[in-house]
Structures are given as structure tokens and as C-alpha cells.
Design a protein around this motif. Structure first.
Motif, mmCIF file in Angstrom:
data_model
loop_
_atom_site.group_PDB
_atom_site.id
_atom_site.type_symbol
_atom_site.label_atom_id
_atom_site.label_comp_id
_atom_site.label_asym_id
_atom_site.label_seq_id
_atom_site.Cartn_x
_atom_site.Cartn_y
_atom_site.Cartn_z
ATOM 1 N N LYS A 38 -66.835 -6.237 -27.207
ATOM 2 C CA LYS A 38 -66.753 -4.790 -27.332
ATOM 3 C C LYS A 38 -65.411 -4.403 -27.944
ATOM 4 O O LYS A 38 -64.455 -5.176 -27.914
ATOM 5 N N SER A 93 -76.944 1.091 -36.275
ATOM 6 C CA SER A 93 -75.838 0.625 -35.431
ATOM 7 C C SER A 93 -76.154 0.908 -33.977
ATOM 8 O O SER A 93 -77.000 1.752 -33.659
ATOM 9 N N ASP A 94 -75.490 0.176 -33.085
ATOM 10 C CA ASP A 94 -75.585 0.487 -31.663
ATOM 11 C C ASP A 94 -74.891 1.822 -31.393
ATOM 12 O O ASP A 94 -73.993 2.229 -32.149
ATOM 13 N N LYS A 125 -62.659 -0.871 -28.571
ATOM 14 C CA LYS A 125 -62.351 0.540 -28.354
ATOM 15 C C LYS A 125 -61.070 0.903 -29.067
ATOM 16 O O LYS A 125 -60.177 0.073 -29.236
ATOM 17 N N ILE A 136 -72.359 4.621 -30.156
ATOM 18 C CA ILE A 136 -70.905 4.637 -29.997
ATOM 19 C C ILE A 136 -70.533 5.847 -29.156
ATOM 20 O O ILE A 136 -71.089 6.938 -29.342
ATOM 21 N N SER A 137 -69.616 5.678 -28.226
ATOM 22 C CA SER A 137 -69.183 6.777 -27.367
ATOM 23 C C SER A 137 -67.783 7.231 -27.753
ATOM 24 O O SER A 137 -66.941 6.420 -28.136
ATOM 25 N N ASN A 141 -71.737 11.076 -27.885
ATOM 26 C CA ASN A 141 -72.392 9.822 -28.226
ATOM 27 C C ASN A 141 -72.865 9.879 -29.673
ATOM 28 O O ASN A 141 -73.377 10.901 -30.117
ATOM 29 N N THR A 154 -75.067 7.994 -32.989
ATOM 30 C CA THR A 154 -76.059 7.026 -33.451
ATOM 31 C C THR A 154 -76.233 7.190 -34.954
ATOM 32 O O THR A 154 -76.289 8.318 -35.460
ATOM 33 N N ILE A 193 -66.362 1.969 -35.840
ATOM 34 C CA ILE A 193 -66.273 2.604 -34.531
ATOM 35 C C ILE A 193 -65.078 3.547 -34.468
ATOM 36 O O ILE A 193 -65.163 4.654 -33.943
ATOM 37 N N GLY A 222 -67.445 0.979 -28.483
ATOM 38 C CA GLY A 222 -68.772 0.533 -28.846
ATOM 39 C C GLY A 222 -68.870 -0.975 -28.753
ATOM 40 O O GLY A 222 -67.890 -1.671 -28.467
ATOM 41 N N SER A 223 -70.067 -1.486 -29.021
ATOM 42 C CA SER A 223 -70.328 -2.911 -28.919
ATOM 43 C C SER A 223 -70.350 -3.564 -30.292
ATOM 44 O O SER A 223 -70.782 -2.958 -31.275
#
Length: 258
Positions: free
Chosen positions: A248, A222-223, A250, A225-226, A211, A213, A8, A242-243
Motif C-alpha cells: 500500500k 484502478s482500485d 499513502k 483511492i481514499s 473516495n 474511482t 495516488i 491506496g493499494s
């Protein structure tokens, strides 16, 4: 937690799939940037690690380094010491050599990638060194990676992203790039979500909101990510979140550290 947490932080990255369209929007200078990595799960909300990223001008090339480690309280849960090195060209921002060294819970891993490209075809010869425990021997293996279209490594992509002309992208526009790690290649898809204001340490920042992906072999790996990057000439990633499987995470920019 480690693999996704560090990913992340690093994946504030990306570029257009057509590498010739990149614009030199960021001013890349000798710098050292520092980050806190914060883990949140239920009532837990504390700094779980730290990362430092540096860039140095080496004539025709740039050299960059990232060092990441756990906060002391997390060492008993999962010991982490990771270092990344990359060398990439000033013209085109093409990766030349990338090294990833990991010390994780008694395990050791080192990946060395030597890049080349011919037109749109990018390749990397990979040497991998793995040690499952201090008592076991280091095992060496090799691999060859190849992809069509602009390709970056886990670290050079950070700087390639900062060269993009976000002001001429529309909200919701997506772009894709190939990214090589030691064992695999993935597609990284980025969606530009427009400008936004964020506050860090009581300071307000105008940012580009993005964002991310990731896909591997056509499947999402992966989920989402911002990320938020400063909307100025330096394009500094200010926040990424992200999760994880549990909780979570950051990464928060804590300032330059020359």
C-alpha cells in the motif's frame, strides 16, 4: 510501483460533471505544499518518495507545478523523477496547457497538451516525446483527445477539486469529471464520505473524506483511492492512500514551504 504510486498522490482531484456548478469555496493563493510518499508492505513502512506542489498567480491565470522523486534508498529499485506543469484560467478553472515530463529507470517521456473548449466540448492536441533508453532516439507522436463535460488535466484537477462546495453535498453523493493525460482520457468518479477527524504529526485536523474511482472505456481502471482534505478555506489535501499490486502507499502532507 511508480505509476500507481504517483497517480495516488495526484488524484486528490475532481469536480462536478457540470462545470458551471462549481463554487469558489477555496481561497487559492501563492503556495508551496510538500508531501512524503510512504510505502508499506509487510514489515516495510518507510518514506519512498517526496513531492512538492506550487501555485502562482499570473494575472488572468494560475500556474502550478509538481515535482516528485524517489527517496535515495528506492533509487536502486526504480529511479523516478517526474515534473508536471499546468496553466489554467481563474474564471472557470479551465486548463489551457499541461506538460508532463518523466525520467523513469533510464526512460524519458514528455507530453504536452494544448486545451480548448466550446461549450461542453473539451479538446486537447497532444504532442508526445518518448525515449526508451539514453542510446535510443526520441520518438515524437501526436494525438487528439475530446470529451463532453468539464475536463481537467492531471494537475489542474487538484485545484478544481478545492473549489467544490462539499458542505452542500450529502454523504455518499458522487460526481464525475473527465481527465486527460498524454495518451488517454478517463472518467474520475468521486464519492463524498462526510466529515472526519484525522491526526498528522500530533495535530488534529477536521477534514472532508473522499473516495476516488477511475474508469476507462467503461471499465474500472484502478482500485479505489481514499483522500482527506482540510475542511477550511484552503482545502489542502492532507492524506491520500491506496493499494498497489504489492503493498500500500499513502501521501502525507508535511506542511507549507513558501
Amino acid at each position: 510501483m511508480k505509476k500507481n504510486l504517483f497517480s495516488i498522490f495526484l488524484f486528490v482531484l475532481l469536480s462536478f460533471s457540470n462545470y458551471s456548478s462549481a463554487q469558489s469555496q477555496a481561497v487559492l493563493v501563492n503556495e508551496t505544499l510538500t508531501y512524503d510518499v510512504i510505502y508499506k508492505w509487510g514489515f516495510i513502512n518507510k518514506v519512498a518518495g517526496y513531492a512538492t506542489m506550487s501555485l502562482r498567480d499570473e494575472g488572468d491565470c494560475y500556474k502550478a507545478t509538481v515535482y516528485a522523486e524517489n527517496a535515495p534508498w528506492a533509487n536502486s529499485i526504480y529511479m523516478l523523477r517526474d515534473t508536471l506543469y499546468t496553466t489554467f484560467t481563474k474564471v472557470g478553472l479551465y486548463p489551457l496547457e499541461y506538460t508532463y515530463i518523466a525520467h523513469e529507470a533510464g526512460k524519458y517521456k514528455k507530453d504536452v497538451l494544448e486545451f480548448s473548449h466550446n461549450g461542453d466540448v473539451f479538446t486537447a492536441n497532444v504532442q508526445r516525446f518518448k525515449q526508451s533508453s539514453p542510446k535510443e532516439p526520441v520518438v515524437k507522436s501526436t494525438k487528439h483527445l475530446e470529451a463532453n463535460g468539464m475536463t481537467v488535466d492531471m494537475l489542474s484537477a487538484f485545484f478544481y477539486l478545492r473549489s467544490l462546495d462539499f458542505d452542500n453535498m450529502s454523504n455518499g453523493q458522487s460526481v464525475t469529471v473527465n481527465i486527460f493525460s498524454g495518451s488517454k482520457k478517463e472518467k474520475l468518479r468521486i464519492t463524498y464520505l462526510g466529515r472526519s477527524q484525522i491526526t498528522l504529526n500530533k495535530k488534529n485536523f477536521d477534514t472532508y473524506h473522499i473516495n476516488f474511482t477511475f474508469t476507462r472505456n467503461g471499465k474500472v481502471s484502478s482500485d479505489p483511492i481514499s483522500g482527506w482534505m482540510s475542511a477550511d478555506s484552503q482545502r489542502i489535501p492532507l492524506k491520500v492512500e491506496g493499494s498497489l499490486a504489492v503493498g500500500k502507499v499513502k501521501a502525507i502532507y508535511t506542511g507549507p514551504n513558501p
